[in-house]
Design a protein around this motif. Structure first.
Motif, PDB file in Angstrom:
ATOM      1  N   GLU A   1       0.834  -1.194   0.000  1.00 18.64           N
ATOM      2  CA  GLU A   1       0.000   0.000   0.000  1.00 18.64           C
ATOM      3  C   GLU A   1       0.871   1.246   0.000  1.00 18.64           C
ATOM      4  O   GLU A   1       1.831   1.345   0.787  1.00 18.64           O
ATOM      5  CB  GLU A   1      -0.886   0.021   1.250  1.00 18.64           C
ATOM      6  CG  GLU A   1      -2.024  -0.975   1.232  1.00 18.64           C
ATOM      7  CD  GLU A   1      -3.261  -0.380   0.579  1.00 18.64           C
ATOM      8  OE1 GLU A   1      -4.105   0.161   1.301  1.00 18.64           O
ATOM      9  OE2 GLU A   1      -3.350  -0.444  -0.663  1.00 18.64           O
ATOM     10  N   TYR A   2       0.524   2.199  -0.859  1.00  9.51           N
ATOM     11  CA  TYR A   2       1.198   3.492  -0.820  1.00  9.51           C
ATOM     12  C   TYR A   2       0.353   4.444   0.005  1.00  9.51           C
ATOM     13  O   TYR A   2      -0.812   4.693  -0.315  1.00  9.51           O
ATOM     14  CB  TYR A   2       1.406   4.057  -2.231  1.00  9.51           C
ATOM     15  CG  TYR A   2       1.875   5.490  -2.187  1.00  9.51           C
ATOM     16  CD1 TYR A   2       3.139   5.797  -1.687  1.00  9.51           C
ATOM     17  CD2 TYR A   2       1.049   6.528  -2.583  1.00  9.51           C
ATOM     18  CE1 TYR A   2       3.578   7.100  -1.605  1.00  9.51           C
ATOM     19  CE2 TYR A   2       1.483   7.846  -2.515  1.00  9.51           C
ATOM     20  CZ  TYR A   2       2.743   8.131  -2.019  1.00  9.51           C
ATOM     21  OH  TYR A   2       3.171   9.425  -1.921  1.00  9.51           O
ATOM     22  N   ASP A   3       0.926   4.985   1.073  1.00 11.59           N
ATOM     23  CA  ASP A   3       0.229   5.921   1.950  1.00 11.59           C
ATOM     24  C   ASP A   3       0.667   7.341   1.617  1.00 11.59           C
ATOM     25  O   ASP A   3       1.760   7.770   2.006  1.00 11.59           O
ATOM     26  CB  ASP A   3       0.523   5.616   3.425  1.00 11.59           C
ATOM     27  CG  ASP A   3       0.026   4.234   3.839  1.00 11.59           C
ATOM     28  OD1 ASP A   3      -0.911   3.730   3.191  1.00 11.59           O
ATOM     29  OD2 ASP A   3       0.566   3.681   4.820  1.00 11.59           O
TER      30      ASP A   3
ATOM     31  N   HIS B   1      -3.106  10.411   4.214  1.00  9.44           N
ATOM     32  CA  HIS B   1      -3.260   9.418   5.274  1.00  9.44           C
ATOM     33  C   HIS B   1      -2.892   9.984   6.641  1.00  9.44           C
ATOM     34  O   HIS B   1      -3.127   9.342   7.667  1.00  9.44           O
ATOM     35  CB  HIS B   1      -2.404   8.181   4.972  1.00  9.44           C
ATOM     36  CG  HIS B   1      -2.967   7.329   3.871  1.00  9.44           C
ATOM     37  ND1 HIS B   1      -3.778   6.239   4.106  1.00  9.44           N
ATOM     38  CD2 HIS B   1      -2.847   7.421   2.528  1.00  9.44           C
ATOM     39  CE1 HIS B   1      -4.118   5.682   2.958  1.00  9.44           C
ATOM     40  NE2 HIS B   1      -3.571   6.377   1.988  1.00  9.44           N
ATOM     41  N   ARG B   2      -2.312  11.200   6.669  1.00  5.62           N
ATOM     42  CA  ARG B   2      -1.975  11.834   7.946  1.00  5.62           C
ATOM     43  C   ARG B   2      -3.198  12.442   8.611  1.00  5.62           C
ATOM     44  O   ARG B   2      -3.177  12.729   9.806  1.00  5.62           O
ATOM     45  CB  ARG B   2      -0.921  12.916   7.725  1.00  5.62           C
ATOM     46  CG  ARG B   2       0.400  12.381   7.151  1.00  5.62           C
ATOM     47  CD  ARG B   2       1.371  13.511   6.911  1.00  5.62           C
ATOM     48  NE  ARG B   2       2.597  13.034   6.290  1.00  5.62           N
ATOM     49  CZ  ARG B   2       3.597  13.825   5.931  1.00  5.62           C
ATOM     50  NH1 ARG B   2       3.517  15.138   6.146  1.00  5.62           N
ATOM     51  NH2 ARG B   2       4.680  13.317   5.373  1.00  5.62           N
TER      52      ARG B   2
ATOM     53  N   THR C   1      -8.745   9.796   8.378  1.00  6.42           N
ATOM     54  CA  THR C   1      -8.174   8.791   7.487  1.00  6.42           C
ATOM     55  C   THR C   1      -7.304   7.811   8.254  1.00  6.42           C
ATOM     56  O   THR C   1      -7.328   6.598   8.009  1.00  6.42           O
ATOM     57  CB  THR C   1      -7.341   9.462   6.378  1.00  6.42           C
ATOM     58  OG1 THR C   1      -8.162  10.392   5.666  1.00  6.42           O
ATOM     59  CG2 THR C   1      -6.809   8.429   5.392  1.00  6.42           C
TER      60      THR C   1
ATOM     61  N   ASP D   1      -7.759   3.860   8.447  1.00  3.32           N
ATOM     62  CA  ASP D   1      -6.685   2.957   8.035  1.00  3.32           C
ATOM     63  C   ASP D   1      -6.421   1.890   9.092  1.00  3.32           C
ATOM     64  O   ASP D   1      -6.144   0.728   8.765  1.00  3.32           O
ATOM     65  CB  ASP D   1      -5.404   3.747   7.768  1.00  3.32           C
ATOM     66  CG  ASP D   1      -5.462   4.556   6.487  1.00  3.32           C
ATOM     67  OD1 ASP D   1      -6.382   4.314   5.688  1.00  3.32           O
ATOM     68  OD2 ASP D   1      -4.593   5.419   6.287  1.00  3.32           O
TER      69      ASP D   1
ATOM     70  N   SER E   1      -6.699  -1.992   8.483  1.00  7.84           N
ATOM     71  CA  SER E   1      -5.547  -2.872   8.677  1.00  7.84           C
ATOM     72  C   SER E   1      -5.896  -4.047   9.580  1.00  7.84           C
ATOM     73  O   SER E   1      -5.447  -5.181   9.356  1.00  7.84           O
ATOM     74  CB  SER E   1      -4.378  -2.090   9.272  1.00  7.84           C
ATOM     75  OG  SER E   1      -3.899  -1.129   8.358  1.00  7.84           O
TER      76      SER E   1
ATOM     77  N   HIS F   1       3.430  -1.279   4.028  1.00  8.30           N
ATOM     78  CA  HIS F   1       3.103   0.120   3.754  1.00  8.30           C
ATOM     79  C   HIS F   1       4.335   0.884   3.283  1.00  8.30           C
ATOM     80  O   HIS F   1       5.441   0.701   3.805  1.00  8.30           O
ATOM     81  CB  HIS F   1       2.524   0.786   5.008  1.00  8.30           C
ATOM     82  CG  HIS F   1       1.189   0.251   5.402  1.00  8.30           C
ATOM     83  ND1 HIS F   1       0.008   0.787   4.940  1.00  8.30           N
ATOM     84  CD2 HIS F   1       0.846  -0.797   6.196  1.00  8.30           C
ATOM     85  CE1 HIS F   1      -1.008   0.104   5.438  1.00  8.30           C
ATOM     86  NE2 HIS F   1      -0.530  -0.867   6.206  1.00  8.30           N
TER      87      HIS F   1
ATOM     88  N   THR G   1       5.701   4.953   1.809  1.00  6.33           N
ATOM     89  CA  THR G   1       5.424   6.377   1.708  1.00  6.33           C
ATOM     90  C   THR G   1       6.255   6.985   0.589  1.00  6.33           C
ATOM     91  O   THR G   1       7.068   6.297  -0.034  1.00  6.33           O
ATOM     92  CB  THR G   1       5.745   7.096   3.032  1.00  6.33           C
ATOM     93  OG1 THR G   1       7.168   7.055   3.244  1.00  6.33           O
ATOM     94  CG2 THR G   1       5.033   6.433   4.207  1.00  6.33           C
TER      95      THR G   1
END
Length: 295
Positions: free
Chosen positions: A234-236, A240-241, A245, A249, A253, A265, A267
C-alpha cells in the motif's frame, strides 16, 4: 472587446488584431486592466493566464497543442521539469511551424487524431502519449500511460498502441513502455512502486485488488497485491496523515490482519530509497513460502 475607456469585462485571452477590428484602440489595449501573456494577445489582468491558453488563441486551423502540453491538458501527470517550459505546438503537413519564444514547434505528418480540451485543439490522448516518448524516460512514459488508461482516463491501451508510428524515432521506446502500461492504476506512485518491485525481482502484482473476507464482506482495496499469497503493498500518501483517514486505516488494517493478509506500507520517502520496503516484502514472501511447507 470594449471600446474607449470603459473597463474590460470580457473573459479569456483574445487576439489584438481581433480587438482592433472590433473598434478597440491601441491605446486601450495598453491599459493596466489587461495583460499581455503573448505577443499579439491580451487577457483580463486580474488573474494570470496560462501560456497554453494564450497560445491557443493564435493557433492556425492546421496547428494544435501537442506533446507534454497536450498531456497536461488531458490532466495526465507530467514531470515537474516541464512546468515552466514552453508550450508544444505541432503543425500539420507543410503548415508553418510556430516560432515564438514561449513555444516549441513541431511538424506532424501522416494521419493525425485530434481532440479538444477547454476549447483548445489538442493531440488525442494516445497521440499525446506517443509524442511524449521522445521527451520522457521509460518510467515517466509508463506513469503517463497508466494515468491515461486509468479508471478516469480518456484513453485505452489500444489507443496508445495505435498511436505508435512505425519507423518513428521514438517507436522503440514507446513499445518498450507500452509493455508495462496497465489499466486500473489510480496514482503515479502506484505505477512507480509496481515497476520497482518487478525490477527488484518480485512477481508482477495485480493493481487495485478488492479484498473480501470469508463471508464476502468487503475489507478494502489494495494498491498492489499478490492475492494467492495474501500479500499487499500500500502506498500511503500525505492524505493518510489526516486523523479521520488514520483511524479508518487502522480499522482497515485490523480487518486485513485477522483475515490473514500481510500488508506492507510505503510512503513517498520510500520511492527514492525503497530498500527497506523491498526487504519487508521479501520477508513476507519468505513467510508465505515457509507456511506452505508446513501446511
Amino acid at each position: 472587446m470594449d471600446r474607449g475607456d470603459e473597463p474590460y469585462t470580457g473573459a479569456g485571452a483574445f487576439r489584438v488584431r481581433d480587438a482592433l477590428a472590433e473598434g478597440a484602440t491601441r491605446a486601450r489595449l495598453t491599459r493596466r486592466d489587461l495583460q499581455a501573456p503573448l505577443h499579439g494577445v491580451r487577457a483580463p489582468g486580474q488573474v494570470p493566464v496560462e501560456t497554453v491558453e494564450a497560445v491557443a488563441v493564435v493557433l492556425r486551423r492546421d496547428q494544435f497543442v501537442s506533446h507534454v502540453s497536450a498531456a497536461r491538458l488531458w490532466a495526465a501527470p507530467v514531470p515537474r521539469r516541464f512546468d515552466d517550459g514552453p508550450v508544444h505546438v505541432s503543425s500539420l503537413g507543410t503548415a508553418p511551424v510556430m516560432r515564438r519564444p514561449q513555444v516549441t514547434g513541431h511538424r506532424a505528418r501522416g494521419d493525425v487524431t485530434l481532440g479538444a480540451v477547454r476549447g483548445i485543439r489538442v493531440s488525442a490522448p494516445g497521440r499525446a502519449w506517443f509524442e511524449c516518448a521522445s521527451l520522457l524516460t521509460q518510467e515517466e512514459l509508463v506513469v503517463l500511460g497508466d494515468a491515461l488508461v486509468g479508471p478516469d482516463g480518456p484513453a485505452t491501451i489500444d489507443d496508445l498502441a495505435r498511436a505508435v508510428v512505425p519507423g518513428a524515432r521514438a517507436a522503440r521506446a514507446a513499445r518498450a513502455a507500452l509493455d508495462h502500461v496497465r489499466s486500473g492504476v489510480e496514482s503515479p506512485m502506484e505505477t512507480r512502486f509496481r515497476l520497482g518491485v518487478v525490477d527488484a525481482g518480485f512477481p508482477e502484482p495485480e493493481v487495485n485488488v478488492d479484498v473480501t473476507d470469508a463471508a464476502g464482506a468487503f475489507l478494502g482495496r489494495v494498491d498492489l497485491a499478490w492475492p494467492v499469497l495474501r500479500i499487499g503493498l500500500e502506498y500511503d500518501g500525505d492524505h493518510h496523515r489526516d486523523r479521520t483517514t488514520f483511524q479508518h486505516d487502522k480499522r482497515r488494517s485490523n480487518g486485513f490482519a485477522v483475515n490473514g493478509w500481510i500488508i506492507i506500507h510505503a510512503t513517498s520517502a520510500d520511492a527514492h530509497r525503497p530498500a527497506v520496503v523491498f526487504e519487508r516484502l521479501r520477508q513476507a514472501f519468505v513467510q508465505r513460502r515457509l507456511e506452505g511447507r508446513h501446511a
